[in-house]
Design an enzyme around this catalytic site. Structure first.
Site, mmCIF file in Angstrom:
data_model
loop_
_atom_site.group_PDB
_atom_site.id
_atom_site.type_symbol
_atom_site.label_atom_id
_atom_site.label_comp_id
_atom_site.label_asym_id
_atom_site.label_seq_id
_atom_site.Cartn_x
_atom_site.Cartn_y
_atom_site.Cartn_z
ATOM 1 N N HIS A 116 5.981 36.659 41.553
ATOM 2 C CA HIS A 116 7.167 35.797 41.552
ATOM 3 C C HIS A 116 7.972 35.917 42.847
ATOM 4 C CE1 HIS A 116 9.258 39.462 39.852
ATOM 5 N NE2 HIS A 116 10.204 39.034 40.677
ATOM 6 N N ASP A 146 1.615 39.135 37.186
ATOM 7 C CA ASP A 146 2.758 39.015 38.093
ATOM 8 C C ASP A 146 2.597 39.934 39.302
ATOM 9 O OD1 ASP A 146 5.112 37.950 39.080
ATOM 10 O OD2 ASP A 146 6.367 39.470 38.098
ATOM 11 N N SER A 222 12.363 43.736 43.210
ATOM 12 C CA SER A 222 11.085 43.250 42.699
ATOM 13 C C SER A 222 9.989 43.434 43.739
ATOM 14 C CB SER A 222 11.183 41.762 42.337
ATOM 15 O OG SER A 222 11.944 41.576 41.184
#
Length: 475
Positions: A116, A146, A222
């Site tokens: 992402h 992911d 992230s």
């Protein structure tokens, strides 16, 4: 009398000496404890660990196109001239910037991050802690986990990197550090412990199996590193549970063993080929165990076995209870799917199964999901409600590719795509719909659909969309 007095004085003096000695020794011990505590506090510093690991954690900057949303009436020739005269149409995409983190995992310049972070990026720039910047190329992206793998080229041949830990050896309570670039303020290190392992229901990716930590993870973290006190990569920081957007001590990381499987795929064939067991089941609990009359309360009760799967070939049967996968306990379907996902096609594994009260060891060779039947993608034309759609035969392989339940949708006919200006679209059919019946005739293959469409002018189509069944009548 004098002798008694001397004796009493001697005893009293001896007691005083003993008390003073005890006090002195106690003070020494207390001093020693203080020294030990200070040494311990010094050992708890992570500065050396951070100095070695942090250079391998990078900042990732991306540029993405954000399409402008125009009214659908702009596409209608009648309204187009009117709208363009009074409402200027926005032309061209808007460029947006975003940031995240990543981890260099080998000296060749491979970087692991979250999918992402780089999804839909037109340009990816990687910045190292020593201020060097590189343009990065996307090697592999995997929405199911992911995770994504990038690569940078460095002429100096020197790139810091972090070795991967074996996430199966991690324990609840282990100290970990989270390194990343939260809120774009620059590289930041936070510490905490592993709060839980094998967390499911996180809602990210297809494989629900996460490390939970209370080390602060915030937006921008992230793709960053969760490292052990040995300086190895325990996982990739991915998500937080928060109602405000900031850390409240519940963060989630993808385990390093899953990361390793994606790196292997990226550095070998460049594509992901996952094994497939072809079984379904439900977790044991006390109630179910009592109904089955067994003592075991942990395991997976098999309730579905696909006939062309490796499980079927190895002899797994409906009613078997899977207890372990290569000696690692299985507690539910998510834990089994995770073990399968980090395995390799062709690898031989061992399942421990409870069958009729007896433990059975079953050897099984991992294979990919079969494409039976072939997908036979066909474009539908003519005067019928499916006109303008492309349909295909479902199989476990295609279902896996489309990220839908590969047992439930191991057969049937699915709509792959639809032209937005077609009759199928205006009939409210959509990509992903699974056709089960047309005019009360069961539809199993694409050829069944073609036959039915040729013979009728009126249609009643029954199809599945998600968990719901719909009935469409067109006359």
């Amino acid at each position: 009398m004098e002798k008694n007095s001397n004796f009493i004085i001697l005893v009293f003096s001896t007691l005083l000496i003993l008390i003073n000695s005890f006090t002195f020794i106690s003070s020494l011990k207390a001093h020693e404890i203080e020294i030990d505590q200070s040494v311990l506090l010094k050992k708890l510093s992570f500065s050396k660990l951070v100095k070695e690991a942090a250079p391998a954690v990078v900042n990732i900057f991306t540029k993405k196109d954000q399409q402008n949303q125009n009214s659908p009436l702009f596409s209608d020739p009648f309204f187009k001239k009117f709208f363009e005269e009074f409402i200027p149409r926005q032309r061209g995409p808007k460029i947006t910037n975003s940031l995240g983190s990543g981890v260099i995992v080998d000296k060749k310049g491979y970087i692991i991050t979250n999918n992402h972070v780089i999804r839909d990026a037109k340009k990816i720039t990687v910045s190292l802690s020593d201020k060097r910047e590189f343009d990065a190329s996307l090697v592999l992206a995997d929405p199911k986990t992911d995770l994504a793998v990038l690569k940078i080229e460095d002429d100096s041949k020197y790139l810091p990197y972090i070795n991967l830990a074996d996430s199966d050896t991690l324990k609840v309570g282990d100290v970990v550090l989270a390194i990343g670039n939260p809120f774009g303020v620059g590289q930041t290190v936070t510490s905490g412990i592993i709060s839980a392992l094998a967390r499911t229901r996180v809602g990210i990716g297809n494989y629900q199996f996460f490390i939970q930590t209370d080390a602060a993870i915030n937006p921008g973290n992230s793709g960053g590193a969760l490292i052990t006190t040995e300086g190895k990569l325990a996982g990739i920081n991915t998500a937080i549970y928060s109602k405000t957007g900031g850390s409240i001590g519940i963060g989630f990381a993808i385990p390093s063993n899953m990361v390793a499987s994606i790196i292997r795929a990226a550095t070998s064939k460049g594509v992901i080929e996952r094994p497939w067991l072809g079984i379904g089941g439900k977790p044991l609990d006390k109630t179910l165990s009592n109904q089955l009359g067994i003592e075991e309360t942990q395991g997976l009760l098999v309730d579905n076995v696909y006939p062309h799967s490796s499980s079927y070939k190895a002899g797994i049967k409906k009613g078997d209870i899977i207890l372990s996968f290569n000696d690692i306990p299985i507690v539910d379907i998510s834990s089994l799917f995770y073990r399968v996902a980090i395995s390799n096609i062709g690898e031989k594994i061992k399942l421990k199964v409870l069958r009729k009260g007896e433990a059975v060891l079953i050897d099984l060779k991992m294979i990919a999901a079969p494409e039976i039947p072939k997908r036979n993608i066909t474009e539908i034309k003519g005067d019928n409600p499916l006109s303008g759609s492309r349909i295909a035969n479902l199989s476990p392989a295609l279902a896996e590719e489309l990220s839908i339940d590969s047992l439930k949708y191991s057969k049937g006919v699915i709509i792959i795509s639809i032209n937005r200006f077609s009759r199928a679209y205006h009939a409210s059919l959509r990509p992903g719909d699974v056709i089960t019946k047309i005019n009360e005739i069961n539809v199993i293959k694409v050829s069944d659909v073609i036959k039915v469409l040729k013979k009728n002018d009126n249609w009643t189509i029954i199809f599945l969309r998600g968990e719901r069944e719909y009935r469409l009548t067109i006359r």
